[in-house]
Structure formats: structure tokens, C-alpha cells
Design an enzyme around this catalytic site. Sequence first.
Site: not given
Lengths: 261, 737
Positions: B32, B177-180, B230, B275, B356
Amino acid sequence: MKILVAVKQVAFLDDEFEMRDDGRDVDADFFEKDLNEFDHFSVEEAMLIKEAAGDAAEVVIAIIGDEDADDALRTALAKGADRGIRVWDEALADADGVAVARVLAKVVEREKPDMVFTGAQSADFGSAVTGMALAGLLGWPHTAVVCNLDYAPGAGTATIRRELEGGLEEIMTIRCPAVLSIQLGINQPRYASLRGIKQAKQKPVDELSLDDLGLSAAEVVPAARVRRMYAPERGKAELITGSAAEQAARLAEIIKELRGM
Amino acid sequence: MANTGSAYDILFTPIKIGPKTLKNRFYQVPHCIGAGTNYPGFQMAHRGLKAEGGWGAINTEQCSIHPECDDSLRITARIWDEGDMRNLRPMVDHIHQHGALAGCELFYGGPHAPGLETRTISRGPNQYNSDFATVPGCPGFTYNHMADEDEIDRLQQHYVNAALRARDTGYDIVDVYGAHAYGPMQWLNPYYNTRTDKYGGSFENRARFWIETLERIRKAVGNDVALVTRCSIDTLYGDAGVEVGEDGLKFIELASPYLDMWNVNIGDITEWGEDAGPSRFYRIGHQNEWIRHIKQATNKPVVAVGRYYDPEKMLEVINTGVVDIIGAARPSIADPFMPNKIREGRFEDIRTCIGCNVCISRWEMGGVPFICTQNATAGEEYRRGWHPEKFEPAKSDKDVLVVGAGPAGSECARVLMERGYTVHLVDARDKIGGYVNDVATLPGLGEWGYHRDYREIQLNKLVKKNKQSQIALGQKRMTADDVLNYGAARVVIATGAHWSPIGLNHRTQKPIPGADASLPHVLTPEQVFEGKKPVGKRVMIINYDPYYMAPSLAEKFARAGHEVTIASVGGVGAYMEYTLEGPNTHRMLHELDITILGETGCSRIEPGRVELFSIYGEGSKRQYKGSGQLPRKENDSHHWHECDTVILITSRRSNDSLFRELKARKSEWAKNGIDNVFVIGDAEAPRIIADATFDGHRLAREIEDESPQHQKPFKREQKVWGVAYNPGENPELEWRL
């Protein structure tokens, strides 16, 4: 009252460099040039004396070199020195410390300073000979690697401290005029301000030839000659790549090679 | 590019991803930025720049497939309709211009996307409420609806339709998108999926939704696009979730035939700092204990992340078969030109990600564009026209004196020198970096020193290019006279800020009685860094600051054997929830037996003790009692707490006395040749390092503009009234009557 500070424009090597075709020096394309680090300290020492004397002392910077050397000269002038002298002749292209000292001796005769400072040595060749040779030619006292100086303009003597081996320090009195080779750390050299840099561009610089100083080319022939300059072969590093097995195999190969197996 | 005989050739060797060819091994994974589809210029310029900088493929951020997935107030892309396609197309075209592949990450969040704008309810394998703080600070807030087979079919069709729209937008890659813990992961993961029909129970059943979705997308798009998924291969909660040695590898094996490349990582969304690991806790390549197993279960290329900024590490992970392709999000933000710099052997020019996570913090807080501590141009590409590697040439020969070489001053000097100005940078410290030199000594923050290192290296190179420029370190602090006499046409004051030595704080805007850092038992953070004052056994940290200073100093002293208490008006390290440092920071504080007194202020400091109070101790009842009377009762919660040393982490104040004196002597500027004096960074107002760096950068870019002290307006991307977003829509108000 006048202090003459003899400075040098030295060369720094780039990370990667090539030798000149004649193999006697690095190709000048791979140099970066700047004022000798030691000379920042000798100029500062002269400036401190000048300022302590309420600007009654004149600080004259002398340099030997072609137009390129103007940068180094102006760097010294930007710190507050009063004027400059640049001596150049093609015959000085290979000048060594002794030849430079011969030229400087003539400059000293002409300027008649009360004190001459040089850096303890040059950062590029490190011979530490110019100050000593100059004093010899002038018949003046000389002190090398001066770490502390107590000198009032016009005084007949100066008190000097030097660091010796084993942590010893030596305090000595020297008759003036004298030639002093100034060591790093004697003071904290100032940086030029933008005003100083701008003013330095306007300061008078005498450009002198050997003729002007009454010297002939034959008198500045270097006493020594560089025969060859080269980078000696050193141990090599190798990035070992590949799978773990390939890396291990290569490593074993290198160990065998080194052990002569 | 390959076969130049360089050890780095493998990084520039093309690789096939199904029907597409990735020109090298640099892959910007979806991340993002705060552009979404509402800021198409931002989206285009930021991603396109990376293509210019050598990345082989560049993805969108998570791109919602349907209004049922609405992640607002966190900003994400959307590919719901033709309007979205139009707004995403400039990104695709810009990426293609530089020969890179463009990827679209198909995102369906389930209840992890709260639907705050669309007011929709997502579908999932079961009903559960999200463990993620969908509204920041509020985990457990958002619920979903359990899908029956009709709803499953509909949801899978949403994926198919979105994939077709992505293809028709021009994307080369679609990534399911299958991560997180998003999308199909909720079906695979037994933590969420407790169904008993053919979509739940056994591994094969839990994998069914994901596999069917991939099959249906492939059937629709064929070989027009490369199909990627993912996948989090370990959710990091043992057998309650997906473990790499169990479902993780089994799924890789099972799904491989249906796709062209794997994009793998670990963790979930609730703790996605596992991650996107902050440098405080995780080093480069920190996921590889898990990732290294993937290639044994698949013959498809594998891309994974691990904050890769070091080319040697990249070689290592490719050469040892951990991955085929280097994935990066944060390092690609810090340096969009990293691939080109590696190819050209310019390693020292890489602007290294410091880990950071300030970039992430902006997404996590929601609603704002991202920023980067290292790269001040990140997010400013389109709206301000800032290119990270190219600069507008100097428009005058006016030289500049910059006083202070901290984040703002060093960045300002760097950019001015890049533009060709003569710059003198002066600082009292022996090293460039200012405050960063101190911060980087805090536990775990060593890599923040990369911020200083980049500027130090660049400034030392730049100063050699202009003999008139100069970097003067270790100098005595400049006075107004020094500045006036310096001879500079322009002066930039970047003298930083300090922590209040008297306990000034945001709750009273007054000092704390007895707080006085000139006393032996009271220290400011600066005095801690100096290390000259002795610190007693019992340390009391009086904390009014929401970021890292309190937990960092607490850790420092606890590790050195002190008994540490933090009395804190707000959450300790509250902002670190946004940087994803929060969970492990709290674990660390717990591990080190650091006592936290929450909702606690300090009313007085005396030798050997502090008076603390509950900030809510004045009663909930408010009534008007007349002038001079508090509308609530007197706070009666005050109590004394013994300690040996007090550390004041209260407010910061600008070191602006030099600037104020110069402004007061404005009448002397002209005769000294000074055109203008500016104040930047913390010296103007204390702020985070990223914003101080930005401010220095901004002034250097805008120094010839009208009123450079004040920001030039930027190009805004706003909806234009009267223009329909989608073809055939009427933009006028239409009552549904």
C-alpha cells in the site's frame, strides 16, 4: 612582521586508478587534488599568531605548482592569509623536496619573513624533507614535528614542544627566524567561511618564474628520480558462489592450493 | 544483461512466469502507498518510477475485487468497475513504458475489511469477528456472514470478474491474495474455517475454495496473464493455524499446477509485523527459516520478501535456492532505483531501508498517503514532481550556509548540492546525522543509522564535486554574529530540538513542579545519551510521548539491570501499533519485568520520589461552579512513588534561538549579503525523522520559489464535480423516489 607558510597541493587516488604509460606515476586522470592535510595546521598556526597579534602580522602563502595549484593556494588564503606567491616553471614538473627547498629559499630571500612554517610532511609522498632542506639552505634553525608553539611576533626566540618516542615530550627554545615543520593536531584548523572563500579570490597572488627568482633550470634538477611506481601483488579475495556443495568443493580446492597439495 | 561475468548476473537473468517473462529478479510485491484508485497520478508515478529504476515487475497494493471488500479508512486500490480500470491504467502504461510487468493483487478481506464506506458485509467460511483492528485500536469490531454454496459461487465469480477487469486494464500478472489472513486463506486456515461441508474439515476440503478460485480464474483469463497467488505458508500460531510443515507445504504442492508463480510469506494480518518485520526486531531475510522449504514442494518460481537491501544477501538467497526472485516492498520505497544501482555497481548509492515502518504506519492509521524516512520523494512523485534521482539545476549562484547536519539539514544540503548550489554544512557534532546518531544507539534501532550513513556518503561525494562547498563538523556552535559574518547569500537553520528539561507537557502546557534536569536525579533523553549522569537502581520514566523513546529507554535500563517503571499518560509506544512494532515491544516490556503505570500523569518530582496521579481521577461529573472553580472535583488520586532516578520524556521544543536572533536582526542581513534565512525540521517544530527529512528536501527543491519558507501548493487529485466516474452514469443528484 611576516610569517611565510609553504604549502603543497597533494594528490589523492580514486578508488580505482591506472598507472601512467611510463610506469613512474599514477595517471593524473585518477587524482583528486587538494591542499595537503598537514598544511591546514601550519596555516592555522600562522593565523593564530596573526590574530593574537591583532592582525599586525602578515601571513604569506607560498606554493610551487602550475595553475591547478591555485585551488590549494586559495584554500589557504580563504582561511585568512593575506597574500600568495605561486612559483612555476616546466622545469619544476619533477621537482623533489630538495629542489622545492631551493625555490623556497629564493622566496624567503625575497620576502624576508620572520618565521617559515611548513607541514611536517606531504600526505602524498611523505618525505618530510622540504622544511629541513630549506633551513639548511638558509642556514636557519629547524625543528621537525612541532606539536605546540609559543611565539610572539618579532620575538628573538620561540618555545616549542615536540612528542618523542615512548610518550616523552621535549620542550625546546629555538632562535628566530627559523623553519618549523608543523605536526597534525597542533591546533584545530578552521574551515573557511563563504566570505573567506569569496575574499580569497580577490587576494593578491604573485606568480613567479624561476627567472624571477634568479634560478636556472639546472639548479632545480631533482637529486633523486622515480624509476618505477607500481601496486605490489596482494592476497586475493574470491566470492564463492553456487550451491552449498559447489561452494564447499571450491573451498576445498582453495585450501588444497594454498597448502600446495 | 546476464552473462557479463559479474557475480550479480543472476539478479539480472530473466525468468519465465507462465506466459510472461520477468526481465530480472527484482519484484515489487504488492504494498500500500495511500494512492488506491482515487489518486491515479500518485499510483502511476510511484509505481512507474520503480519500473524506471529497474524493477522487473511492479504490483498494485491490495486491490479490492468487489464493494463487499471495503478496507476504508485504510487506503487500498479497487477494481470494481470501468472507472477503477481507467484510474489504474496509467500505472500499467507507465510501467510498460519501462519494460516491466504490471501486477494486480486481487483482494477480498473478509471481516478484516470493515466496510466503513460501502456498509457491506463480507462472506466467509464461518461467522467470526476480525482479530484485526479494522478500526484502529478496535480488534473484534467487524463480523462477516457465513457463505452457503450460492454465496461461494458468487464470491468466486467476483474473483473471476476482477481478474478479467485486471487483464483488460492491461495487467500482466494477477495475484490472488491469500496472505495476511485475507481471502482464500480464511478458507484454508482452520483457525477461521470450522465448516463441516466439502469446504471445511480435511485439508483438501479447506483448500477447495482457493483451488477452485484459481481454476476458475485460469479458465477465464487463460494465458493472457500470469497467475500468481500470495500465500502465508505459516500463520505462526502452531497447529491452531497453518503450519509450514503441515498445511503450508501440502498446499504449495496441491496448488502449484494451477498457477505460474508463488508469492510467499509468513504470519497473518493482526500481527503482520511478523512479515513486514521492523528492524527493531527483525534482520534482513528474517522469514527464511520458513521460506527455504517452499521450493522443495513446487517447480514454479518462488518470490519472497525479507527487507532485502543488500545485494550479497540477494545472491545468497537465490544461489542457495531459498527463492528465485527477490521480493521487496519497503526497500523499493526507500530506493526505487535499487536494481539499477546494483546493476551499475553503485552499491554505496543505495538508499537503504531502515526498517522503521513509518511507511506502514500511515496505512495503519488510515486515510493518508504514505511517507518514507529515507526517501523524502516517496509519495511526492506526482503531486510535487519530485524524482528521487534527478534534480532541477540550480537557478542562481546564491550560496547557502546550512547550520545543523541532522536529518533536515543534511538532506537539505544534499539536495542543494545535487542541484549544483555551493553549500556549507556546519555542525557541532563530529558526525553528520544529528539526533539520528543518538537514536541509533537505542536498543534495536542500529539500522536507523542507515539514514545518516546514506547522507554522509552522498554529501562526502558531492562536496568533492564543488571545491567551493564544504562540510565543517566538530565546530563550535554558531552565533548570530558568526552567521551574519559568514558571507552566505542564504542561510538555513536546522538546529533540531530538545526534550524539555522541566517537564513541559501536552496535558498542562506547563512544567511539572520539581522537574529540573539540572538536578542530579532528573535526566532528559539527551542526558541519557551523553551518559555523564549516574542513574540509580530504580528508574522512573515519566512518559507523555506516544512513540519509541519511553519503551526504548526502559529497555536500555532494564537490560542494564535497573528496576524500571514507566508512568505514562497514554499507551506506551502507542504510535508503534501503527509501525507494527507494538506487539513485540509489549512482549519485550513484559519479558524485562518493566512496570507500566497506565493513564498516569506526574504532578511533582522530589529527590527519591515522584507524585503520580490517575489522569481520570477528577470524577466523571461536570458542573458549573462559578469562575475560578473547576467544573469537576479536585483529582484525589495523587500518591507518591519511590525511585532513584527520573527520566523526563515529556514535550520537545525547537532549538530556535539562533533563528529567532537572526530574524530579530533582519536589518543587518542586506549589508552582510544575506537574502534570506530559513528554519527547517525540528528547529521549526519537532516531528518524526521522516518529516524532518522531508522538510529539508522540500526547502532545497523550492528554494527559488516564492516564499520558500512556506510550502508551495502541490497538485491535488480530487474528484471533479459534474463528471461521472463510470461511463453512462449521471453525476447529478438523483433522488430515488
